[in-house]
Structures are given as structure tokens and as C-alpha cells.
Design a protein around this motif. Structure first.
Motif, mmCIF file in Angstrom:
data_model
loop_
_atom_site.group_PDB
_atom_site.id
_atom_site.type_symbol
_atom_site.label_atom_id
_atom_site.label_comp_id
_atom_site.label_asym_id
_atom_site.label_seq_id
_atom_site.Cartn_x
_atom_site.Cartn_y
_atom_site.Cartn_z
ATOM 1 N N PHE A 199 0.842 -1.203 0.000
ATOM 2 C CA PHE A 199 0.000 0.000 0.000
ATOM 3 C C PHE A 199 0.875 1.251 0.000
ATOM 4 N N ASP A 200 0.344 2.340 -0.555
ATOM 5 C CA ASP A 200 1.030 3.637 -0.503
ATOM 6 C C ASP A 200 0.756 4.291 0.846
ATOM 7 N N ARG A 201 1.814 4.625 1.585
ATOM 8 C CA ARG A 201 1.641 5.251 2.901
ATOM 9 C C ARG A 201 0.904 6.588 2.788
ATOM 10 N N PHE A 202 1.219 7.356 1.726
ATOM 11 C CA PHE A 202 0.703 8.732 1.639
ATOM 12 C C PHE A 202 -0.503 8.853 0.710
ATOM 13 N N LYS A 203 -1.240 7.781 0.545
ATOM 14 C CA LYS A 203 -2.428 7.757 -0.319
ATOM 15 C C LYS A 203 -3.357 8.950 -0.043
ATOM 16 N N HIS A 228 14.067 18.087 2.828
ATOM 17 C CA HIS A 228 15.409 18.050 2.264
ATOM 18 C C HIS A 228 16.493 18.161 3.335
ATOM 19 N N SER A 229 17.640 17.605 3.014
ATOM 20 C CA SER A 229 18.822 17.799 3.867
ATOM 21 C C SER A 229 19.386 19.185 3.564
ATOM 22 N N MET A 230 20.442 19.557 4.277
ATOM 23 C CA MET A 230 21.063 20.860 4.064
ATOM 24 C C MET A 230 21.606 21.006 2.645
ATOM 25 N N SER A 231 21.946 19.877 2.021
ATOM 26 C CA SER A 231 22.501 19.932 0.664
ATOM 27 C C SER A 231 21.442 19.726 -0.409
ATOM 28 N N GLY A 232 20.199 19.503 0.004
ATOM 29 C CA GLY A 232 19.117 19.400 -0.970
ATOM 30 C C GLY A 232 18.658 18.002 -1.314
ATOM 31 N N ARG A 233 19.216 16.984 -0.638
ATOM 32 C CA ARG A 233 18.763 15.609 -0.901
ATOM 33 C C ARG A 233 17.428 15.368 -0.199
ATOM 34 N N VAL A 234 16.565 14.582 -0.836
ATOM 35 C CA VAL A 234 15.266 14.268 -0.232
ATOM 36 C C VAL A 234 15.469 13.161 0.810
ATOM 37 N N LEU A 235 15.145 13.492 2.066
ATOM 38 C CA LEU A 235 15.308 12.550 3.174
ATOM 39 C C LEU A 235 14.016 11.811 3.488
ATOM 40 N N GLY A 236 12.901 12.519 3.354
ATOM 41 C CA GLY A 236 11.595 11.942 3.689
ATOM 42 C C GLY A 236 10.501 12.878 3.225
ATOM 43 N N PHE A 237 9.275 12.640 3.708
ATOM 44 C CA PHE A 237 8.122 13.433 3.275
ATOM 45 C C PHE A 237 7.183 13.724 4.438
ATOM 46 N N GLY A 238 6.471 14.824 4.279
ATOM 47 C CA GLY A 238 5.331 15.109 5.128
ATOM 48 C C GLY A 238 4.127 15.127 4.213
ATOM 49 N N GLY A 239 3.040 14.464 4.615
ATOM 50 C CA GLY A 239 1.854 14.417 3.755
ATOM 51 C C GLY A 239 0.634 14.916 4.495
ATOM 52 N N ARG A 240 -0.133 15.829 3.874
ATOM 53 C CA ARG A 240 -1.364 16.353 4.492
ATOM 54 C C ARG A 240 -2.568 15.746 3.810
ATOM 55 N N ILE A 241 -3.470 15.195 4.633
ATOM 56 C CA ILE A 241 -4.680 14.574 4.074
ATOM 57 C C ILE A 241 -5.659 15.667 3.645
ATOM 58 N N LEU A 242 -6.381 15.440 2.584
ATOM 59 C CA LEU A 242 -7.341 16.431 2.087
ATOM 60 C C LEU A 242 -8.791 15.994 2.311
ATOM 61 N N ALA A 294 -4.764 10.801 10.529
ATOM 62 C CA ALA A 294 -4.008 11.956 11.014
ATOM 63 C C ALA A 294 -3.965 13.030 9.932
ATOM 64 N N LYS A 295 -4.082 14.304 10.375
ATOM 65 C CA LYS A 295 -4.078 15.411 9.421
ATOM 66 C C LYS A 295 -2.744 15.449 8.667
ATOM 67 N N TYR A 296 -1.654 15.364 9.420
ATOM 68 C CA TYR A 296 -0.316 15.311 8.830
ATOM 69 C C TYR A 296 0.339 13.974 9.152
ATOM 70 N N LEU A 297 1.030 13.430 8.166
ATOM 71 C CA LEU A 297 1.729 12.153 8.350
ATOM 72 C C LEU A 297 3.153 12.310 7.834
ATOM 73 N N ASN A 298 4.129 11.937 8.666
ATOM 74 C CA ASN A 298 5.537 12.036 8.264
ATOM 75 C C ASN A 298 6.107 10.672 7.909
ATOM 76 N N SER A 299 7.175 10.682 7.131
ATOM 77 C CA SER A 299 7.913 9.438 6.871
ATOM 78 C C SER A 299 8.400 8.885 8.209
ATOM 79 N N PRO A 300 8.431 7.558 8.350
ATOM 80 C CA PRO A 300 8.962 6.983 9.595
ATOM 81 C C PRO A 300 10.481 7.152 9.657
ATOM 82 N N GLU A 301 11.053 6.983 10.848
ATOM 83 C CA GLU A 301 12.508 7.055 11.018
ATOM 84 C C GLU A 301 13.184 5.997 10.140
ATOM 85 N N SER A 302 14.294 6.364 9.535
ATOM 86 C CA SER A 302 15.021 5.420 8.683
ATOM 87 C C SER A 302 16.512 5.747 8.744
ATOM 88 N N ASP A 303 17.300 5.017 7.980
ATOM 89 C CA ASP A 303 18.745 5.281 7.954
ATOM 90 C C ASP A 303 19.068 6.659 7.394
#
Length: 659
Positions: free
Chosen positions: A202-206, A214-228, A235-244
């Protein structure tokens, strides 16, 4: 693979001080720059950058290197990624050959997670701009928030379709592995309890609009998703879970876009949400970041501390639990930073206020309504205490507890004077309270230290004297001299061993005009000396080869062709004496002699000292290995006496008295 031409062009174009300046606030210090270490928690600068040598050294952690090494250490880039980052920064076209499937498989786990996250961002943006549902739902939402097309594209916002596995299916079809989709939290895999081999993805951010983090250098680390949707269970806002690659407590939303403005303005506005950052940025306030709805952490504060000492925390006009939010202020004070607080009018937040007012109005409001933390906290808590003397006493303790966190004594005293005026209480009482808090903290620290000592009780011995490895230091000095002055031509006074009329060995001076590297190479070759340290030996032969090949030898160009382990070693050698610049000896009227004024002497003394050391080592070896045979014994003794005589001659040249 990236072409050698591209790599050479990147090294020639990239300016170390500019690149590091994007991550660390640097201040001029003579011909160098200094700043706070980005690799450790410190309050006084120990990080040095040399624009001339194009290398850096962090004396607190021991790390060092060139521009690529910094990006690899700080941003955890691979070597190719660091080159690509610099190429993008300096608008250099990257020439590279297509990676084979085998090379792709060899990419490490972290890199695979970065690739998956980067692909997800592009996918969500594509859905937002090119799919009918994306435009009708996601894009419409952002437009309603008042975001322009330019802003939406800049922050790389997107939309995840309200379908169970649309993203996951597309990513898998593109060749991205389910393992990394799951590890980054983009996909959720659920196994059938009755049949573990059967699972669904399943897609977490469906059905959510997407905010890439983004990191300080501009790499994508994760996402925040707002439900519409109006689903109250979700949950109104959902963040990526902790990862490496994504650690929520170590990331600030918007830091990539804000870092240069923060350093330039010497101030950082701290807000709570994604849209607060975006709206303020769109309005023209670029030095703004968000804690993304989490409680402020020391790691997040340290990210800001690298760029500025000043933080202004922006609170909503009707922020619930404002007092609880003030706990983060104490963490900022502990880091030795300056804190101001600004609240917006009732019913407003940074997002709405920036949206409904001009840049001039927003700037004017922030300037006029940003209060020093002590004024703000005192006025807020005094209102709560009203005429209740017990609450009033608690308020004073609360404020004094915050002041006790400040490391600077002068700043503490100024705040106590301010607090005394606001609370209408004597300074003596406040100083007494501060002293009590200090004693309490000291008692707790002592208790912890005693507990550790009891846990690791050891028998007391005389402290072992750490011996200096003389040969290591001398070989290190030879490498340093070659790097700094190898190509320079000097007039040397060479010493030739001759027999005088009396039959005694004497050293006679002879003048020699040569390049520094030629002198060192010939001397070491004549004495059949090979550097003992393996790292130095590798560097030495590469240096001699390059200096012999290229009259316009450049340290920066030389480092570009070495592996990063050798780069770190060379940087450590070249920047070793720069740490003394941190102490600013000039202010104490102490001016060390410049090496450039005695290069020939430095070279001669270093080689002579190494000779003396090796002679003593040889004498010691001969004394230990003397054979029992009388004839052999006499031969060895004669050899020892010759070495002793030579050692005395060399030390005489060095103006040393030996026993």
C-alpha cells in the motif's frame, strides 16, 4: 562513471570556502576562515578552512580534507554524488558513462534509499502537474493556500493519488526494489497471517499532498503528507517513519532553502509547520525553517547554530499550550544562542499573516514585536500568576531556571537585572536563587561522576609517559615541506663527508641550487632512506612524481587524484599549524616566525635530524646484535665508532650538544 575531464573541471572551479559556507557560518581569520565544528557540539571555533590550500580541518573531531571530502563527511555523499553536487552548484555539465546493472546493484543501502526518495519526489510532482486528478485535487489545494506556480515548483511539492498502490506499482515497474520502498516508509507491506508468502503493498501517503523534506545539501530525506479528505480517523499530517536517512529530530524543514539567508541575515526565524515556511519564503522572508510539528531538539538547534547565533521563535496568536512550547527556549539558551520570541495577533499564524500582508508590513511587524525571551516569558507568566504570591514565586523560579541555562556569565547578569525590574524583586534574591540552582546542578553532576568512578574503580599507577615517535614526526614534516614548498628553487648548503689531511672525517659545505623536492629526493636516495610509514611512503612517491612532471604543481589538483584516505592525511598535515591561528597570538603580541623565510634551513635541518635519528637507531641495533666472535665483535665496534663519529659531526652542524 564520471569522466576525468568533468572531475578536473569541478576541482578547478569549486571554491571550498563557498561550498562549506553553505553549511557553516565562517568568519575571516587572517588568510583563512574559522567556524564552529559541524561534526561536534562546541561553543568556540575549532574548524579551519584554507582558501589558498583549498583544504579544511576540524580540530575537535580530527576530520579534514578537500571540498569533496567535506561533502562526503557532512552529507554522507558517495564520491560521484559529491562531484555531481558541485557540478550542479557551479553549472558544470557532467559527462558520464551509463552504469551497468552490476554497478547499480553495488550501490549501498543508504544510497538506494536516497535514490528511491528522489524518485518519489519526482513522481509526486509529476502527478501534481500532469495528471488530471493531481491538478484537480493537489494543485487546486496549493493554489487555494495562495502558493504560486514558482513556489510550488521550488519546494518540489506534489500529490499522491487517492489509490491504494498507484505509486508503489509504478516504482516497482521502474525497477526500484520493494525492500527500499518499505525501508523509506513510502510503501507499507502487509503479509497475510494465514499465508506469509502472500503480501499486499500500500502507498503510505495515499490521498495526501506531499511536502518533501530536504537535507542541508538538498537531498530528499523523507516526506510530510497532508490529508485532504474529511476522514476524522486519519491523522491530518503524516511524516515518513525514522530510517537510515531520515531522523526527524535532526532535520529542519526548509533548511536547504534558508541556509544562505540565515547566514546573511545572521538570524533564523523558527516556525512550526510546512506552510508557515513556504508562505513566509514566498513573501520574501527567506531565513525561515520549521521543526515540522515536533518538539525542538538539541540536534535541530545545532543545525541553526552552525549558521547563526540568533533565533527568533514565531508563535501563533492563539497557540494552545504556549507555556509548554517555551521549554524549547531553554534548550536554545543551553547552546549559548540568543533567543527572541514573536507572537502574531489573535487568530493569525505565520502562514496567514504572510499571505494577507505585504513584505514591508511583515518585516516591520517582526522587527517591532520580537521580544527578548526574558521579557516575553516574564510578561506571559506574570499574567498567569496575577496576584497569587505562590504562583508569583513559582514564576520567578521558572525564569531563573531558564537564565541558569545560559553559559555566558555576563549575559546571565544582564538578564537577572532585567528580570528584577520586570518582577519588581531585588537582584540579591535572584542571584541567591541562581546560586542555589547552580549548587543543585553541581551536586547532581558530582553524584554522577562519583557513580562512574565507583563503577570503574582502578588501581592508581604512575601516569605513563607517552613517547614521541620521532621518525613519524620527521617523515610527516618531509611530506609537509614537499606539499608546501616542493616546487620552489632554493640555495642549499650541502654537506659532503671528506677526509682531511690528518685522516679525520669532516663535513665540508658545498653550495647547491635546486628545487626543494630534488634536494629531499637526492638526500634520501644517497642515504638509501625509505619512509617507514606506509601512508607517508605512498604520498611521498606520488608527490615526487607529480613535482617532477609538473612545474606548476597545485595541491588542490594533486588531491583530486588521490583516494579520500590519503586526502584526509594530507589535509591533517597541512592544517596542523593552523590550529594556533585559533588562539589569535597576534593579540598577545606574539608573532611566530614565518616558515617561508627559512625554507632551505628547514629542509636541511629536517633531513639532518632524520639522518641522526636513523644513525642512533643503527648504533642501538648493532650494540644489541653484537656476535660472540672476537673478530666479528671488533668489526661491529669499529662500525659503531664510525657511526658515533658521523652522528657527532651531524649534530655539530645542527648546533646540538650531545653526550
Amino acid at each position: 562513471m564520471i569522466s576525468k575531464t568533468t572531475i578536473d573541471k569541478v576541482y578547478e572551479t569549486a571554491r571550498l570556502e563557498e561550498v562549506i559556507g553553505d553549511f557553516v557560518q565562517l568568519k575571516k581569520s587572517g588568510s583563512n576562515f574559522k567556524g564552529l565544528s559541524p561534526f561536534s557540539d562546541e561553543r568556540s571555533p575549532s574548524f579551519m578552512v584554507s582558501p589558498v590550500k583549498q583544504i579544511w580541518k576540524d580540530f575537535s573531531s580530527g576530520k579534514g580534507g578537500n571540498v569533496v571530502a567535506f561533502l562526503m563527511e557532512h552529507e554522507h555523499f558517495t564520491y560521484p554524488e559529491a562531484i555531481k553536487y558541485l557540478a550542479k552548484k557551479y553549472n558544470i555539465e557532467v559527462e558520464e558513462t551509463e552504469q551497468s546493472n552490476e554497478q547499480k546493484e553495488q550501490a549501498d543501502e543508504r544510497e538506494s534509499m536516497y535514490l528511491v526518495s528522489g524518485y518519489a519526489q519526482k513522481y509526486f510532482s509529476e502527478v501534481l502537474w500532469e495528471r488530471e486528478l493531481g491538478k484537480a485535487i493537489g494543485l487546486s489545494y496549493f493554489k487555494e493556500r495562495g502558493f504560486t506556480d514558482e513556489t510550488i515548483k521550488k519546494f518540489e511539492l506534489g500529490y499522491c493519488l487517492d489509490q491504494w498502490d498507484s505509486f508503489s506499482k509504478t516504482a516497482l515497474n521502474k525497477g526500484y526494489r520493494l525492500e527500499y520502498l518499505e525501508k523509506t516508509g513510502l510503501s507499507i507491506v502487509k503479509s497475510d497471517t494465514n499465508d506469509p508468502t502472500n503480501s499486499r503493498t500500500f502507498d503510505r501517503f495515499k490521498g495526501r499532498v506531499m511536502f518533501p523534506i530536504h537535507s542541508m545539501s538538498g537531498r530528499v530525506l523523507g516526506f510530510g503528507g497532508r490529508i485532504l479528505s474529511s476522514d476524522k480517523k486519519a491523522a491530518k499530517y503524516l511524516n515518513s517513519p525514522e530510517s537510515d536517512i531520515y531522523h526527524k529530530s535532526k532535520v529542519l524543514y526548509g533548511i536547504y532553502y534558508a541556509k544562505q539567508a540565515i547566514a546573511k541575515e545572521d538570524n533564523c526565524y523558527l516556525v512550526e509547520g510546512y506552510t508557515d515556511v513556504i508562505q513566509l519564503y514566498q513573501r520574501g522572508i527567506h531565513n525561515v525553517v520549521a521543526s515540522s510539528g515536533t518538539a525542538l531538539t538539541p540536534d535541530q538547534i545545532r543545525l541553526i547554530n552552525r549558521l547563526t547565533k540568533n533565533i527568533t521563535v514565531l508563535f501563533d496568536g492563539d497557540a494552545a499550550g504556549l507555556r509548554a512550547s517555551l521549554r524549547g527556549i531553554d534548550l536554545i539558551l543551553e547552546q549559548g544562542m540568543n533567543v527572541k520570541i514573536c507572537t502574531f495577533p489573535q487568530g493569525e499564524d505565520p502562514d496567514s499573516f504572510a499571505k494577507n500582508n505585504s513584505l514591508e508590513t511583515v518585516r516591520e511587524y517582526l522587527t517591532e514585536n520580537s521580544k527578548d525571551f526574558i521579557q516575553f516569558k516574564a510578561s506571559l507568566l506574570v499574567k498567569e500568576a496575577a496576584n497569587d504570591p505562590i504562583k508569583r514565586a513559582d514564576t520567578v523560579r521558572d525564569i531563573m531556571n531558564s537564565i541558569s541555562k545560559i553559559p555566558d556569565k555576563i549575559q546571565k547578569e544582564v538578564y537577572i537585572q532585567e528580570c528584577a525590574k520586570i518582577m519588581n524583586i531585588s537582584e540579591a534574591v535572584l542571584f541567591n536563587t541562581l546560586a542555589q540552582l547552580g549548587k543543585k546542578g553541581a551536586a547532581e553532576s558530582t553524584k554522577n561522576v562519583q557513580a562512574q568512578q565507583e563503577a570503574f574503580q582502578v588501581v592508581k599507577n604512575e601516569p605513563a609517559q607517552q613517547k614521541v615517535d620521532v621518525q613519524y614526526e620527521l617523515e610527516r614534516k618531509i611530506i609537509e615541506v614537499l606539499l608546501l614548498y616542493g616546487g620552489m628553487r632554493q640555495e642549499f648548503e650541502d654537506l659532503v663527508l671528506k677526509e682531511n689531511e690528518s685522516g679525520d672525517l669532516v663535513l665540508e659545505p658545498e653550495s647547491l641550487d635546486a628545487r626543494v623536492y630534488e634536494k629531499i629526493f637526492l638526500d634520501l636516495q644517497d642515504d638509501e632512506i625509505e619512509l617507514a610509514n606506509e601512508q607517508f611512503r605512498k604520498i611521498y612517491y606520488k608527490l615526487i612524481e607529480e613535482l617532477n612532471k609538473d612545474e606548476n604543481f597545485s595541491v588542490n589538483k594533486f588531491l583530486a587524484d588521490l583516494d579520500q584516505q590519503l586526502v584526509a592525511e594530507i589535509s591533517s598535515i597541512l592544517m596542523e599549524e593552523e590550529k594556533y591561528v585559533l588562539h589569535d597570538w597576534g593579540r598577545k603580541d606574539i608573532f611566530p616566525k614565518e616558515k617561508e623565510k627559512g625554507i632551505a634551513q628547514l629542509v636541511s635541518e629536517t633531513i639532518l635530524t632524520l639522518r641522526c635519528f636513523l644513525i642512533k637507531k643503527r648504533i642501538s641495533s648493532l650494540q644489541t646484535n653484537t656476535q660472540d666472535s672476537f673478530d666479528s665483535h671488533n668489526e661491529v665496534l669499529e662500525e659503531i665508532m664510525n657511526y658515533i663519529q658521523l652522528n657527532m659531526l651531524l649534530n655539530k652542524k645542527l648546533n646540538r650538544v650531545i653526550s
